[in-house]
Motif scaffolding. Structure first.
Motif, PDB file in Angstrom:
ATOM      1  N   LEU A 202      -6.771  54.060 -30.528  1.00  0.00           N
ATOM      2  CA  LEU A 202      -6.167  54.595 -31.742  1.00  0.00           C
ATOM      3  C   LEU A 202      -4.723  54.107 -31.740  1.00  0.00           C
ATOM      4  CD1 LEU A 202      -7.157  56.747 -33.947  1.00  0.00           C
ATOM      5  CD2 LEU A 202      -5.701  58.357 -32.738  1.00  0.00           C
ATOM      6  N   VAL A 203      -4.282  53.419 -32.789  1.00  0.00           N
ATOM      7  CA  VAL A 203      -2.919  52.879 -32.844  1.00  0.00           C
ATOM      8  C   VAL A 203      -2.232  53.353 -34.113  1.00  0.00           C
ATOM      9  CG1 VAL A 203      -3.479  50.846 -31.465  1.00  0.00           C
ATOM     10  CG2 VAL A 203      -3.713  50.736 -33.951  1.00  0.00           C
ATOM     11  N   GLY A 204      -0.925  53.569 -34.029  1.00  0.00           N
ATOM     12  CA  GLY A 204      -0.215  54.045 -35.202  1.00  0.00           C
ATOM     13  C   GLY A 204       1.207  54.463 -34.915  1.00  0.00           C
ATOM     14  N   ILE A 205       1.657  55.528 -35.617  1.00  0.00           N
ATOM     15  CA  ILE A 205       3.041  55.981 -35.533  1.00  0.00           C
ATOM     16  C   ILE A 205       3.093  57.442 -35.079  1.00  0.00           C
ATOM     17  CG2 ILE A 205       3.963  54.373 -37.255  1.00  0.00           C
ATOM     18  CD1 ILE A 205       3.679  56.603 -39.351  1.00  0.00           C
ATOM     19  N   SER A 263      -6.494  59.320 -38.611  1.00  0.00           N
ATOM     20  CA  SER A 263      -6.261  60.708 -38.219  1.00  0.00           C
ATOM     21  C   SER A 263      -4.764  60.971 -38.322  1.00  0.00           C
ATOM     22  CB  SER A 263      -6.744  60.959 -36.779  1.00  0.00           C
ATOM     23  OG  SER A 263      -8.139  60.764 -36.669  1.00  0.00           O
ATOM     24  N   TRP A 264      -4.423  62.193 -38.739  1.00  0.00           N
ATOM     25  CA  TRP A 264      -3.006  62.537 -38.804  1.00  0.00           C
ATOM     26  C   TRP A 264      -2.847  64.055 -38.668  1.00  0.00           C
ATOM     27  CZ3 TRP A 264      -0.743  65.612 -42.671  1.00  0.00           C
ATOM     28  CH2 TRP A 264      -1.551  65.905 -43.759  1.00  0.00           C
ATOM     29  N   THR A 265      -1.652  64.494 -38.330  1.00  0.00           N
ATOM     30  CA  THR A 265      -1.401  65.924 -38.145  1.00  0.00           C
ATOM     31  C   THR A 265       0.084  66.232 -38.287  1.00  0.00           C
ATOM     32  OG1 THR A 265      -1.591  67.776 -36.597  1.00  0.00           O
ATOM     33  CG2 THR A 265      -1.168  65.632 -35.651  1.00  0.00           C
ATOM     34  N   ASN A 266       0.349  67.498 -38.597  1.00  0.00           N
ATOM     35  CA  ASN A 266       1.737  67.981 -38.578  1.00  0.00           C
ATOM     36  C   ASN A 266       1.977  68.878 -37.356  1.00  0.00           C
ATOM     37  OD1 ASN A 266       0.382  70.319 -39.193  1.00  0.00           O
ATOM     38  ND2 ASN A 266       1.496  70.735 -41.111  1.00  0.00           N
ATOM     39  N   PHE A 274     -10.299  61.533 -38.382  1.00  0.00           N
ATOM     40  CA  PHE A 274     -11.225  60.493 -38.827  1.00  0.00           C
ATOM     41  C   PHE A 274     -11.536  60.579 -40.319  1.00  0.00           C
ATOM     42  CE2 PHE A 274     -12.455  61.507 -34.333  1.00  0.00           C
ATOM     43  CZ  PHE A 274     -11.723  60.463 -33.778  1.00  0.00           C
ATOM     44  N   GLU A 275     -10.489  60.454 -41.129  1.00  0.00           N
ATOM     45  CA  GLU A 275     -10.639  60.468 -42.585  1.00  0.00           C
ATOM     46  C   GLU A 275     -10.938  59.053 -43.107  1.00  0.00           C
ATOM     47  OE1 GLU A 275      -7.736  63.943 -44.285  1.00  0.00           O
ATOM     48  OE2 GLU A 275      -6.848  61.988 -43.877  1.00  0.00           O
ATOM     49  N   PHE A 276     -11.655  59.016 -44.229  1.00  0.00           N
ATOM     50  CA  PHE A 276     -11.860  57.751 -44.932  1.00  0.00           C
ATOM     51  C   PHE A 276     -10.612  57.422 -45.749  1.00  0.00           C
ATOM     52  CE2 PHE A 276     -16.136  59.097 -44.013  1.00  0.00           C
ATOM     53  CZ  PHE A 276     -16.832  57.923 -43.782  1.00  0.00           C
ATOM     54  N   TRP A 277     -10.357  56.165 -45.927  1.00  0.00           N
ATOM     55  CA  TRP A 277      -9.288  55.712 -46.815  1.00  0.00           C
ATOM     56  C   TRP A 277      -9.694  54.374 -47.432  1.00  0.00           C
ATOM     57  CZ3 TRP A 277      -6.692  51.162 -45.259  1.00  0.00           C
ATOM     58  CH2 TRP A 277      -6.902  50.777 -43.917  1.00  0.00           C
TER      59      TRP A 277
END
Length: 342
Positions: A202-205, A263-266, A274-277
């Motif tokens: 999983l890669v991102g910010i 995937s994202w969260t606060n 695992f959302e579609f986009w």
């Protein structure tokens, strides 16, 4: 007339006496030269014998070497500045230092000036370099780091290690995470590529957390989205919040290489797995995933092998770092480069 005759007779006597004195002096000098010549012949004979001795033993005559030094304090400031204009990279300075040890002090001073000048600063990013410590680090090594500052400097979890010396590549054998915490993006446009050599990471910010303690999360299971974490555990990250996070509520956002979902969260009330986009695609080992973070527009765009897939997430604000996580075996390399033209 008598006076003149008398003067003439006296002069002849004096001349003879002077000539005798000159002859005696010359004979004395000649004798001294003969003695000096004899001594020289004796010295030559001694040296000839010594040379034959060394030649017979195949030994070299001793050589005295005078170590050259360069006193930087004696150099004009303008001269050093002029050198900087020609030798600005760590590789060029390293090659100069290798030509002669006498240049080491000069190379260190030039490297120090380049680092302090901010020549290698990245627009829109706040970069923390290794501190210079006399006897431990060199200005040349700090300069080398400033030329390629993006690296995974924080490792979270038990089953993760660096896969190269520059710390741009990591290898995982379990649920672990790597963060480029010393490279904080605060404004503007930033692009990196993740080379996926093995696994489905999983890669991102993620938000910058300068006070995070890796030892606290040195356990077999760690991930910013780890299902084994309680909400209280996730909220621990909120305690590391800084003003640089701004008011945005997306604290982590990641692309799952297996199928491309996000995937994202606060780290509080919202955790989306695992959302579609629109435009999403998965990737395989050997593929390259590019990510373009546009903090002017608040978007994160994904590329696959230089092909634009689309905007994976919008509504972003505040500062971020790059990160990579894996639930199993994976090898990931990060590199800062120019974004694709299309």
């Amino acid at each position: 007339h008598g006076t003149t005759s008398g003067a003439t007779g006296g002069s002849t006597y004096d001349d003879a006496r002077v000539i005798d004195e000159i002859i005696v002096s010359l004979e004395s000098e000649n004798h001294a030269l003969r003695k000096q010549l004899l001594r020289s012949d004796a010295e030559n004979e001694r040296l000839r014998g010594q040379l034959q001795y060394f030649e017979g033993r195949h030994e070299a005559l001793p050589v005295v070497t005078i170590k050259p030094t360069v006193d930087i304090s004696r150099l004009d400031t303008g001269l050093v500045t002029h050198i900087v204009s020609f030798l600005g990279t760590s590789l060029e300075l390293r090659n100069l230092a290798l030509t002669c040890r006498a240049f080491l002090s000069l190379v260190e001073e030039v490297a120090r000036r380049v680092v302090c000048s901010g020549r290698n600063d990245v627009e829109g990013a706040r970069i923390t370099l290794s501190p210079y410590v006399r006897g431990t680090t060199t200005w040349l090594s700090v300069l080398r780091e400033s030329e390629d500052p993006l690296k995974f400097d924080v490792l979270l979890g038990s089953y993760i290690e660096h896969a190269n010396e520059r710390k741009t590549s990591v290898r995982t054998r379990g649920a672990s995470t790597a963060v480029a915490s010393s490279y904080v993006m605060e404004s503007g446009i930033h692009y990196v590529e993740f080379q996926i050599t093995e696994g489905n990471p999983l890669v991102g910010i993620v938000r910058p957390m300068p006070n995070v303690d890796p030892n606290r999360y040195d356990n077999p299971v760690f991930n910013f989205f780890n299902l084994f974490f309680t909400r209280n555990s996730l909220r621990d990250f909120l305690a590391l919040r800084t003003d640089k996070w701004d008011t945005g509520n997306v604290h982590v956002c990641g692309y799952y290489c297996k199928d491309g979902k996000r995937s994202w969260t606060n780290w509080d009330s919202t955790i989306e797995y695992f959302e579609f986009w629109e435009g999403m695609e998965g990737c395989d080992p050997g593929d390259t995933i590019g990510m373009l973070l546009n903090l002017d527009e608040g978007t994160l765009t994904v590329y696959k092998n230089n092909r634009r897939l689309g905007v994976m997430k919008d509504g972003l604000s505040g500062s971020y770092c790059w990160y990579a996580s894996s639930y199993g075996e994976a090898t990931i390399t990060i590199e800062r480069c120019d974004p694709p033209l299309a």
